[in-house]
Design a protein around this motif. Structure first.
Motif: not given
Length: 241
Positions: A127-128, A159-162, A201-203, A231-232
């Motif tokens: 899930m990126l 997993l990758a997301c801001n 957006a809600d990182p 990003w991580g």
């Protein structure tokens, strides 16, 4: 509002106009876009081992379907199930997979994970670029739990997301804007593009919060392998039963 309703609400911003530009814009917004996806594929292959008939769940496959493209370069026998709540984005993914000859190895589903049977146990999930679009911890916890319920015990999740609250990292935000300017955007263009990115957006507020969300959903031993401004990217394992 139910968690799947929040996912569908978040998907509305990925309309036809945004889907049309996603191929180019995503690579500018994420410095190292190709590298992140390549390393994600390598981490998955290193974990599962080469070959075999692995089935991989791709959450948020819409747009480039880059996860499938990257994994397929090193694992030509693996199969994929991709799901996305945005019809325009899913259509772009289908087109890309057709162009690359990967359609016969991929099932695409329009909607959320609630519509995917828990009887289908996958060897891994990816899930990126999804988690920071979901508003609130409840929606984030829900989607991670939905993934955990559909992969085998001990299976990996990429997993990758801001992460970080954008407003609390003004230097990173300014550098992000310069990234756009480096690719030809004017100062006014930068304001518009950042506005689109920040829309809804809600990182997670930190890497520790990412780890907490993973733990709450039954994932353990998270390990980071890529970082780029906000990003991580991490790999974690579903807790073995």
């Amino acid at each position: 509002m139910k968690s799947d309703d929040r996912e569908l609400q978040s998907a509305k911003k990925f309309d036809s106009s945004r889907a049309d530009e996603y191929e180019t814009q995503s690579r500018i917004a994420l410095a190292g876009y190709e590298a992140c996806h390549e390393l994600a594929a390598c981490m998955l292959a290193a974990t599962l081992g080469p070959g075999g008939n692995r089935r991989i769940l791709i959450v948020g496959v819409g747009g480039t379907a880059q996860e499938i493209t990257a994994v397929s370069r090193i694992e030509p026998t693996w199969r994929f199930v991709g799901i996305d709540p945005s019809e325009p984005m899913l259509a772009r993914a289908a087109q890309r997979l057709e162009e690359q000859g990967l359609s016969d190895r991929t099932e695409l589903h329009l909607g959320t994970l609630d519509g995917l049977s828990t009887d289908a146990t996958f060897d891994a999930a990816m899930m990126l670029g999804v988690l920071h679009h979901l508003p609130g911890d409840d929606a984030k916890n829900a989607i991670l739990n939905d993934i955990a319920n559909r992969i085998a015990p001990g299976a990996p999740l990429i997993l990758a997301c801001n992460r970080y609250v954008y407003a609390k990292k003004p230097h990173l935000l300014a550098a992000w804007g310069e990234r756009w300017r480096m690719h030809g955007a004017t100062s006014e263009d930068v304001k518009v593009k950042l506005g689109k990115i920040l829309q809804g957006a809600d990182p997670p507020a930190s890497e520790d919060e990412v780890f907490s969300l993973l733990a709450n959903a039954g994932f353990e031993r998270p390990e980071g392998f890529f970082s780029s401004l906000f990003w991580g990217a991490w790999i974690a394992w579903r807790t073995a039963l």
